[in-house]
Design a protein around this motif. Structure first.
Motif, mmCIF file in Angstrom:
data_model
loop_
_atom_site.group_PDB
_atom_site.id
_atom_site.type_symbol
_atom_site.label_atom_id
_atom_site.label_comp_id
_atom_site.label_asym_id
_atom_site.label_seq_id
_atom_site.Cartn_x
_atom_site.Cartn_y
_atom_site.Cartn_z
ATOM 1 N N THR A 198 -47.191 -18.667 -38.158
ATOM 2 C CA THR A 198 -46.267 -18.214 -37.943
ATOM 3 C C THR A 198 -46.574 -17.157 -37.333
ATOM 4 O O THR A 198 -46.016 -16.813 -35.783
ATOM 5 N N SER A 199 -47.018 -16.401 -37.759
ATOM 6 C CA SER A 199 -48.283 -14.626 -36.357
ATOM 7 C C SER A 199 -49.086 -15.933 -35.526
ATOM 8 O O SER A 199 -48.409 -14.744 -34.516
ATOM 9 N N ILE A 200 -49.842 -16.527 -35.982
ATOM 10 C CA ILE A 200 -50.626 -17.269 -34.337
ATOM 11 C C ILE A 200 -48.953 -17.503 -33.330
ATOM 12 O O ILE A 200 -48.940 -17.434 -32.324
ATOM 13 N N ASP B 185 -51.210 -4.360 -21.452
ATOM 14 C CA ASP B 185 -51.758 -4.231 -20.733
ATOM 15 C C ASP B 185 -53.076 -4.869 -21.596
ATOM 16 O O ASP B 185 -52.801 -5.589 -23.349
ATOM 17 N N LYS B 186 -54.104 -4.735 -20.664
ATOM 18 C CA LYS B 186 -55.612 -5.589 -21.813
ATOM 19 C C LYS B 186 -55.308 -4.892 -22.823
ATOM 20 O O LYS B 186 -55.865 -6.364 -24.256
ATOM 21 N N GLU B 187 -55.706 -4.035 -23.493
ATOM 22 C CA GLU B 187 -55.321 -3.765 -24.621
ATOM 23 C C GLU B 187 -54.936 -4.623 -25.835
ATOM 24 O O GLU B 187 -54.989 -5.221 -26.798
ATOM 25 N N ALA B 188 -53.510 -4.228 -25.486
ATOM 26 C CA ALA B 188 -52.554 -5.045 -26.566
ATOM 27 C C ALA B 188 -52.975 -6.610 -26.483
ATOM 28 O O ALA B 188 -52.797 -7.303 -26.883
ATOM 29 N N GLN B 189 -53.195 -6.731 -25.181
ATOM 30 C CA GLN B 189 -53.905 -8.662 -25.137
ATOM 31 C C GLN B 189 -55.272 -8.591 -26.431
ATOM 32 O O GLN B 189 -54.989 -9.472 -26.947
ATOM 33 N N ASP C 236 -56.957 -10.699 -31.151
ATOM 34 C CA ASP C 236 -57.906 -10.992 -32.122
ATOM 35 C C ASP C 236 -56.874 -11.403 -33.608
ATOM 36 O O ASP C 236 -56.948 -12.015 -34.512
ATOM 37 N N ILE C 237 -55.736 -10.993 -33.310
ATOM 38 C CA ILE C 237 -55.010 -11.814 -34.363
ATOM 39 C C ILE C 237 -54.715 -13.063 -34.372
ATOM 40 O O ILE C 237 -55.161 -13.833 -35.242
ATOM 41 N N ILE C 238 -54.778 -13.492 -33.296
ATOM 42 C CA ILE C 238 -55.169 -15.448 -32.944
ATOM 43 C C ILE C 238 -55.959 -16.014 -33.916
ATOM 44 O O ILE C 238 -56.017 -16.335 -34.876
ATOM 45 N N SER D 185 -56.381 -18.179 -37.190
ATOM 46 C CA SER D 185 -57.060 -19.463 -37.369
ATOM 47 C C SER D 185 -58.311 -19.348 -38.119
ATOM 48 O O SER D 185 -58.816 -20.245 -38.370
ATOM 49 N N SER D 186 -58.817 -18.226 -38.168
ATOM 50 C CA SER D 186 -60.005 -17.571 -38.815
ATOM 51 C C SER D 186 -59.697 -18.426 -40.498
ATOM 52 O O SER D 186 -60.339 -19.202 -41.360
#
Length: 481
Positions: free
Chosen positions: A281-283, A296-300, A305-307, A311-312
């Motif tokens: 769900t998070s992914i 922006d780049k930082e949010a991306q 990182d969340i994905i 995934s890990s």
């Protein structure tokens, strides 16, 4: 499921009760039949013993009678031919006539066709045999035939004045019983005590049936004898009943185990569904946000990182399940040389936790095994100790030593501990200690099962004990190379 198990339990109980009842009925009817045969044998043996004793008695009497007839100083026997009736007439005469009664008698032998004009040894033998057979026949009927007064008196005296000895009857009865396979003690005319079998009464009077002298045998230890005769029948019935009860117990145990496994499986599936669904769900949400909105780049970078993190987690979960499955289907290779103390230090250092972890490694042992799996198994134990601790000052202790030629690794914590009723079950696949709907710590019930498989593959053992004063102690014993 419970209703089906209860129905199966009820049906099996009825079946076992029915089999037990049939076995008891069969054993009882066999006992009754065997007892009837025993009683019949005892009565027939008594009849046989009495008849045999009477036969011996008549043989003695007729033998004595024969000796009298052959004694010329006692009896004179003559013969002549009677032309009127055309038969030989024998005359038996006392040498010393009695003052009363007849002292001689003349008689012929009905089926004797041969002519004798005087007595000869052959004709005398024919007459004596004929008279002896007549005396024997009359004795069977309880009579004594008076050919002459002296012969009758003498015959009466030896026939009736000397009774049959009880010792002879006992001997004959014992022989008759042994012929029928009965080796039991007995007494004549004893009082019934409820434990012995009393035969029918038999008349042993020498003048039977005109006079009565009844004899009855009491055979003792009857029940023990019958049990001995039926020992294989009873043993077979008991064995069959025990096998039936064992099958009933084993089947019931399988049903309950299956029910328990189903409950564990359902719990595992629920946990796994939740554990898989959360990162997915998070992914999905993060990916959808990246697709729909301009960041922006930082949010991306944060979203990526969340994905990656979720995934890990998914990869770690699937890896744990697959690793456990591979251990079931393949044999573990034990080719690595493992420095045990170093491995324990590294595992403790790599564990990310605020819990205090102390290592006392004094074994200096090198073990041949599978480093990857052994490392992961011990790490699982440490993770569990960290995960489930509820102490204010949590501590995990790791110790290694050598004892009796074996490597000992102990992992202890000061957490809540594990109740005794769950100490064996926690090593079963998918098993989690019941805690209602509250799960403060995540888990799938695979960790300790995996640990035990790894230790067993290394030909070792793992034991769960209470850590005094509180907490759990996992003690691993491994054979050294």
């Amino acid at each position: 499921m419970k209703r089906k198990i209860l129905l199966a339990f009820a049906l099996m109980s009825v079946s076992v009760a029915g089999i037990a009842a049939l076995q008891l009925f069969y054993s009882y009817t066999t006992y009754v039949s065997e007892r009837r045969q025993f009683e019949r044998d005892c009565n027939e043996a008594l009849d046989e013993a009495v008849d045999s004793s009477f036969t011996r008695y008549r043989r003695i009497v007729t033998g004595t009678f024969r000796s009298w007839l052959n004694d010329p100083s006692f009896i004179e026997i003559t013969a002549r031919w009677n032309p009127d009736v055309k038969e030989t007439v024998f005359t038996i005469k006392e040498r010393q006539p009695s003052p009363v009664g007849q002292s001689q008698i003349s008689m012929s032998i009905g089926d004797l066709k041969e002519r004798f004009d005087s007595i000869t040894p052959g004709s005398k033998e024919l007459l004596v045999n004929h008279m002896v057979s007549q005396v024997d026949a009359e004795l069977k009927k309880g009579y004594v035939w008076f050919y002459t007064q002296k012969l009758g008196d003498s015959l009466t005296k030896i026939a009736y004045d000397t009774p049959i000895e009880k010792a002879l009857l006992k001997k004959e009865y014992r022989v008759a019983l042994e012929k029928r396979g009965i080796m039991l003690p007995f007494v004549f005319n004893g009082k019934g005590d409820g434990k012995s079998y009393q035969t029918k009464k038999v008349n042993i009077s020498l003048r039977r049936p005109h006079k009565k002298e009844m004899l009855q045998a009491s055979v003792v230890n009857v029940d023990l004898f019958l049990l001995g005769q039926l020992k294989w029948v009873l043993a077979g019935s008991i064995l069959l009943l025990l096998i039936t009860l064992f099958c009933f117990w084993y089947t019931l145990r399988l049903l309950l185990s299956q029910q328990k496994l189903n409950a564990i499986k359902d719990d595992f599936i629920n946990n796994m569904t939740h554990e898989i669904n959360t990162p997915l769900t998070s992914i999905a949400i993060t990916a959808e946000s990246l697709k729909k909105f301009s960041h922006d780049k930082e949010a991306q970078e944060n979203y990526i990182d969340i994905i990656l993190h979720q995934s890990s987690k998914l990869m770690s979960l699937t890896d744990e399940i697959l690793t456990s499955a591979r251990l079931e289907s393949s044999e573990m290779e034990l080719q690595d040389m493992i420095a045990v103390d170093t491995m324990l230090q590294q595992i403790a250092a790599q564990t990310e936790s605020p819990v205090q972890i102390s290592v006392t490694a004094n074994s200096n042992a090198t073990l041949q095994g599978n480093k990857k799996h052994l490392d992961r198994a011990i790490a699982n134990l440490i993770d569990n100790a960290v995960k489930y601790t509820t102490s204010i000052n949590p501590v995990v202790e790791i110790r290694s030593s050598i004892e009796n030629g074996k490597l000992l690794i102990a992992i202890a914590d000061n957490g809540p501990g594990i109740p005794d009723e769950h100490k064996e079950a926690v090593f079963s696949p998918f098993y989690r200690i019941p805690s209602g709907n509250i799960h403060n710590a995540k888990g799938y019930g695979l960790g300790l099962s995996y640990v035990k498989k790894v230790i067993t593959a290394h030909k070792g053992s793992i034991l769960l004990k209470d850590n005094i004063p509180n907490g759990s102690l996992f003690l691993i014993k491994l054979p050294l190379s």
